[in-house]
Design a protein around this motif. Structure first.
Motif, PDB file in Angstrom:
ATOM      1  N   LYS A 170       1.787  39.526 111.197  1.00  0.00           N
ATOM      2  CA  LYS A 170       3.183  39.090 111.203  1.00  0.00           C
ATOM      3  C   LYS A 170       3.648  38.566 109.848  1.00  0.00           C
ATOM      4  CE  LYS A 170       2.474  34.319 112.807  1.00  0.00           C
ATOM      5  NZ  LYS A 170       2.815  33.340 113.868  1.00  0.00           N
ATOM      6  N   GLY A 171       2.727  38.099 109.010  1.00  0.00           N
ATOM      7  CA  GLY A 171       3.098  37.594 107.696  1.00  0.00           C
ATOM      8  C   GLY A 171       3.214  38.661 106.629  1.00  0.00           C
ATOM      9  N   TRP A 172       2.785  39.897 106.928  1.00  0.00           N
ATOM     10  CA  TRP A 172       2.933  40.983 105.951  1.00  0.00           C
ATOM     11  C   TRP A 172       4.412  41.243 105.702  1.00  0.00           C
ATOM     12  CZ3 TRP A 172      -0.695  45.489 107.967  1.00  0.00           C
ATOM     13  CH2 TRP A 172      -2.026  45.035 107.975  1.00  0.00           C
ATOM     14  N   THR A 173       4.777  41.508 104.467  1.00  0.00           N
ATOM     15  CA  THR A 173       6.123  41.995 104.200  1.00  0.00           C
ATOM     16  C   THR A 173       6.170  43.487 104.513  1.00  0.00           C
ATOM     17  OG1 THR A 173       5.684  42.606 101.900  1.00  0.00           O
ATOM     18  CG2 THR A 173       6.406  40.317 102.348  1.00  0.00           C
ATOM     19  N   VAL A 174       7.371  44.024 104.636  1.00  0.00           N
ATOM     20  CA  VAL A 174       7.516  45.460 104.901  1.00  0.00           C
ATOM     21  C   VAL A 174       6.927  46.265 103.748  1.00  0.00           C
ATOM     22  CG1 VAL A 174       9.150  47.311 105.396  1.00  0.00           C
ATOM     23  CG2 VAL A 174       9.573  45.022 106.307  1.00  0.00           C
ATOM     24  N   GLY A 175       7.105  45.787 102.510  1.00  0.00           N
ATOM     25  CA  GLY A 175       6.531  46.463 101.358  1.00  0.00           C
ATOM     26  C   GLY A 175       5.012  46.474 101.398  1.00  0.00           C
ATOM     27  N   GLU A 176       4.419  45.339 101.795  1.00  0.00           N
ATOM     28  CA  GLU A 176       2.961  45.276 101.915  1.00  0.00           C
ATOM     29  C   GLU A 176       2.459  46.189 103.028  1.00  0.00           C
ATOM     30  OE1 GLU A 176       2.254  40.666 100.393  1.00  0.00           O
ATOM     31  OE2 GLU A 176       2.610  41.092 102.527  1.00  0.00           O
ATOM     32  N   PHE A 177       3.223  46.270 104.097  1.00  0.00           N
ATOM     33  CA  PHE A 177       2.854  47.152 105.204  1.00  0.00           C
ATOM     34  C   PHE A 177       2.837  48.612 104.735  1.00  0.00           C
ATOM     35  CE2 PHE A 177       4.199  48.702 109.694  1.00  0.00           C
ATOM     36  CZ  PHE A 177       2.883  48.942 110.034  1.00  0.00           C
TER      37      PHE A 177
ATOM     38  N   ALA B 281      10.679  51.363 111.833  1.00  0.00           N
ATOM     39  CA  ALA B 281      11.799  51.920 111.068  1.00  0.00           C
ATOM     40  C   ALA B 281      11.868  51.313 109.677  1.00  0.00           C
ATOM     41  CB  ALA B 281      13.114  51.682 111.811  1.00  0.00           C
ATOM     42  N   GLY B 282      11.614  50.016 109.581  1.00  0.00           N
ATOM     43  CA  GLY B 282      11.698  49.353 108.288  1.00  0.00           C
ATOM     44  C   GLY B 282      10.769  49.958 107.272  1.00  0.00           C
ATOM     45  N   VAL B 283       9.518  50.219 107.654  1.00  0.00           N
ATOM     46  CA  VAL B 283       8.573  50.782 106.689  1.00  0.00           C
ATOM     47  C   VAL B 283       8.919  52.233 106.363  1.00  0.00           C
ATOM     48  CG1 VAL B 283       6.796  51.591 108.320  1.00  0.00           C
ATOM     49  CG2 VAL B 283       6.138  50.800 106.044  1.00  0.00           C
ATOM     50  N   ALA B 284       9.449  52.982 107.322  1.00  0.00           N
ATOM     51  CA  ALA B 284       9.849  54.368 107.055  1.00  0.00           C
ATOM     52  C   ALA B 284      10.965  54.425 106.013  1.00  0.00           C
ATOM     53  CB  ALA B 284      10.301  55.049 108.346  1.00  0.00           C
ATOM     54  N   LYS B 285      11.851  53.439 106.019  1.00  0.00           N
ATOM     55  CA  LYS B 285      12.972  53.428 105.077  1.00  0.00           C
ATOM     56  C   LYS B 285      12.515  53.235 103.635  1.00  0.00           C
ATOM     57  CE  LYS B 285      16.119  51.494 108.557  1.00  0.00           C
ATOM     58  NZ  LYS B 285      17.312  52.342 108.519  1.00  0.00           N
ATOM     59  N   LEU B 286      11.314  52.686 103.436  1.00  0.00           N
ATOM     60  CA  LEU B 286      10.801  52.461 102.084  1.00  0.00           C
ATOM     61  C   LEU B 286       9.973  53.645 101.575  1.00  0.00           C
ATOM     62  CD1 LEU B 286       9.680  48.718 102.188  1.00  0.00           C
ATOM     63  CD2 LEU B 286      11.923  49.687 101.643  1.00  0.00           C
ATOM     64  N   MET B 287       9.867  54.691 102.355  1.00  0.00           N
ATOM     65  CA  MET B 287       9.005  55.811 101.992  1.00  0.00           C
ATOM     66  C   MET B 287       9.794  57.013 101.510  1.00  0.00           C
ATOM     67  SD  MET B 287       5.894  55.851 104.721  1.00  0.00           S
ATOM     68  CE  MET B 287       4.653  54.544 104.691  1.00  0.00           C
ATOM     69  N   SER B 288       9.215  57.699 100.526  1.00  0.00           N
ATOM     70  CA  SER B 288       9.755  58.991 100.101  1.00  0.00           C
ATOM     71  C   SER B 288       9.337  60.058 101.110  1.00  0.00           C
ATOM     72  CB  SER B 288       9.205  59.357  98.726  1.00  0.00           C
ATOM     73  OG  SER B 288       7.809  59.670  98.816  1.00  0.00           O
ATOM     74  N   ASN B 289       9.875  61.262 100.977  1.00  0.00           N
ATOM     75  CA  ASN B 289       9.474  62.343 101.869  1.00  0.00           C
ATOM     76  C   ASN B 289       7.971  62.596 101.798  1.00  0.00           C
ATOM     77  OD1 ASN B 289      12.177  62.563 102.456  1.00  0.00           O
ATOM     78  ND2 ASN B 289      12.352  64.730 101.921  1.00  0.00           N
ATOM     79  N   LEU B 290       7.415  62.586 100.593  1.00  0.00           N
ATOM     80  CA  LEU B 290       5.981  62.830 100.458  1.00  0.00           C
ATOM     81  C   LEU B 290       5.174  61.680 101.054  1.00  0.00           C
ATOM     82  CD1 LEU B 290       3.793  64.715  99.500  1.00  0.00           C
ATOM     83  CD2 LEU B 290       3.951  63.692  97.212  1.00  0.00           C
ATOM     84  N   ASP B 291       5.650  60.453 100.906  1.00  0.00           N
ATOM     85  CA  ASP B 291       5.003  59.319 101.571  1.00  0.00           C
ATOM     86  C   ASP B 291       4.940  59.550 103.082  1.00  0.00           C
ATOM     87  OD1 ASP B 291       4.756  57.929  99.160  1.00  0.00           O
ATOM     88  OD2 ASP B 291       6.575  56.747  99.494  1.00  0.00           O
ATOM     89  N   LEU B 292       6.036  60.042 103.639  1.00  0.00           N
ATOM     90  CA  LEU B 292       6.093  60.281 105.080  1.00  0.00           C
ATOM     91  C   LEU B 292       5.113  61.371 105.497  1.00  0.00           C
ATOM     92  CD1 LEU B 292       9.973  60.146 105.532  1.00  0.00           C
ATOM     93  CD2 LEU B 292       8.344  58.417 106.312  1.00  0.00           C
ATOM     94  N   VAL B 293       4.960  62.394 104.672  1.00  0.00           N
ATOM     95  CA  VAL B 293       3.987  63.452 104.950  1.00  0.00           C
ATOM     96  C   VAL B 293       2.569  62.876 104.924  1.00  0.00           C
ATOM     97  CG1 VAL B 293       2.949  65.581 104.066  1.00  0.00           C
ATOM     98  CG2 VAL B 293       5.444  65.344 104.140  1.00  0.00           C
ATOM     99  N   VAL B 294       2.250  62.137 103.857  1.00  0.00           N
ATOM    100  CA  VAL B 294       0.905  61.570 103.709  1.00  0.00           C
ATOM    101  C   VAL B 294       0.613  60.584 104.837  1.00  0.00           C
ATOM    102  CG1 VAL B 294      -0.561  60.127 102.248  1.00  0.00           C
ATOM    103  CG2 VAL B 294       0.827  61.936 101.222  1.00  0.00           C
TER     104      VAL B 294
END
Length: 455
Positions: free
Chosen positions: A89-96, A123-136
């Motif tokens: 719960k203490g992780w930030t979305v960026g750290e996640f 959804a929050g973590v998906a918003k920080l990802m590029s298309n290639l991040d989402l593939v990986v």
């Protein structure tokens, strides 16, 4: 919590977590229509900078529809594993995001954490990802399910045999089913969208498809994609149903517009476990799509990506065999062109897998969208590369009943050949037995539907 950042000398401040989530989203015509999208690219980047520093606990504590007002929120939040949640719960979305993409993090670790997530976190973590991040990220998560065969194993790509007919002609559906089977389409399911949602018609189609499965001893399952209450009544009358289907939505109000509730789906799930003819233990099939809640005026001021993530968090309640996003079907009012459609498909696949469900995609578009067949095929390659579980198989890629463009019976075999993928294992063995598959590829007999007229 102060939701503020400074970017290139300008200060950006957001009133709520819901606003941060909406404005951090990739450009989507649906969010623009709803009046909640970022006004500029700079504002979008600013929202992402703020979102990256938000702890996961804040996303859980601030659902886009309040807990007391919405049964979807309650169903999702009540299912959170509190022990695992305390760890993250203490992780930030960026750290996640960094944790998911790390080479040190494997599928089992992600699957464990998925039990502590809500749709807003996903959804929050998906918003920080590029298309290639989402593939990986999507490719590294493995979700394996079983109905009459095994879905989601690495290195496999299944195909739903979708022989829709504009008048529900039994002979027409049967002929199209045979054509699909001759190309190896149907390991996901033989699933028909009926034009007539009556109990009698749904029962007739279930009986015909079950007869094909029995006659040819095919390791698959059947499904008629009618309203869940119609399927339940058909089962009560003895119709042979393999998978129970329903479309889902991310808010209670949107669920009501579909004529469903959490309680009704609980009842349907229990009935499927008791009366479906398949071996299980996974008996449910759900379809989703970004923009469905907005189209019902039931988005509660939230962006369509968050509401889509909530679909998956809700779907997990019923341990589905498969879920697919009908990504381009709702139309350009919600996903304007091929770029937005492709982005949404990769987001949805990643979010579904992160939630812990087996994800497929109807790689599709409507005829008034800014997209064409090449766009569709490019997305199919991306989706298969991301580890997607299944796609559709539609005669000629042109659905004669639903009037939209999708992947054809030929596309799954082409993707398997191009990317070194295989059908689901039980179905692959059946294809070899009837002579349409050998040494990892289709034989010269493939595509000849008359094969199935010999019994």
């Amino acid at each position: 919590m102060l939701l503020r950042t400074k970017l290139f000398g300008e200060t950006y401040e957001f009133a709520t977590i819901k606003e941060v989530l909406a404005k951090a989203n990739e450009e989507k015509s649906g969010d623009q229509q709803a009046g909640i999208a970022a006004n500029t690219a700079a504002e979008r980047v600013a929202a992402r900078l703020v979102l990256a520093e938000v702890p996961l606990s804040v996303l859980r504590e601030n659902p886009v529809v309040p807990y007391d007002d919405d049964e979807v929120t309650r169903a999702i939040d009540d299912a959170v594993n509190e022990t695992i949640y305390q760890e993250i719960k203490g992780w930030t979305v960026g750290e996640f995001r960094e944790w998911i993409l790390s080479n040190k993090t494997d599928s089992d670790q992600i699957r464990r954490v998925s039990n502590a997530l809500t749709g807003e976190m996903v959804a929050g973590v998906a918003k920080l990802m590029s298309n290639l991040d989402l593939v990986v990220g999507g490719r590294k998560i493995h979700v394996v399910t079983h109905c009459n065969n095994t879905m989601g194993l690495p290195g496999t790509l299944a195909s739903r045999n979708q022989p829709n007919h504009p008048t529900d002609s039994i002979d027409g559906i049967r002929a199209a089913t045979y054509e699909g089977l001759s190309y190896g389409s149907g390991d996901s399911v033989i699933g028909i969208n009926p034009s007539d949602d009556s109990v009698g018609n749904v029962s007739r189609i279930l009986e015909m498809t079950k007869d094909i499965i029995d006659r040819w001893e095919i390791p698959t399952q059947n499904c008629v994609l009618s309203h869940v209450t119609t399927q339940m009544e058909a089962m009560k009358r003895g119709a042979p149903l393999g998978l129970m289907f329903q479309s889902l939505a991310g808010s209670e109000k949107a669920m009501q517009s579909f004529g469903i509730s959490v309680g009704l789906l609980d009842e349907a799930y229990d009935m499927a476990k008791k009366y479906a003819w398949t071996t299980g233990p996974n008996y449910m099939y759900f379809e989703t799509g970004q923009g469905s809640a907005l189209s019902a005026d039931a988005h509660n001021g939230a962006d369509q990506l968050v509401l889509e993530a909530r679909n998956y968090s809700l779907a997990k309640r019923w341990d589905p065999y498969q879920v697919n996003t009908v990504v381009g079907f709702i139309g350009p009012e919600y996903l304007y062109d091929s770029r937005q459609i492709s982005r949404a498909a990769l987001e949805d696949h990643f979010m579904g897998k992160l939630t812990g469900i087996s994800m497929g995609c109807d790689v599709c578009y409507t005829n008034h969208a800014v997209a064409d067949q090449n766009d569709l095929e490019s997305l199919a390659v991306l989706f298969a590369s991301a580890g997607g579980s299944f796609i559709m198989g539609v005669p000629m890629g042109d659905d004669a009943m639903l009037s939209y463009q999708s992947t054809s019976y030929h596309d799954a075999p082409s993707l398997r050949q191009a990317l070194g993928l295989r059908p689901l294992p039980e179905f692959e063995a059946w294809m070899e037995d009837i002579g349409i598959w050998k040494n990892g590829q289709l034989t010269d007999l493939a595509g000849d539907a008359s094969l199935f007229l010999q019994r």
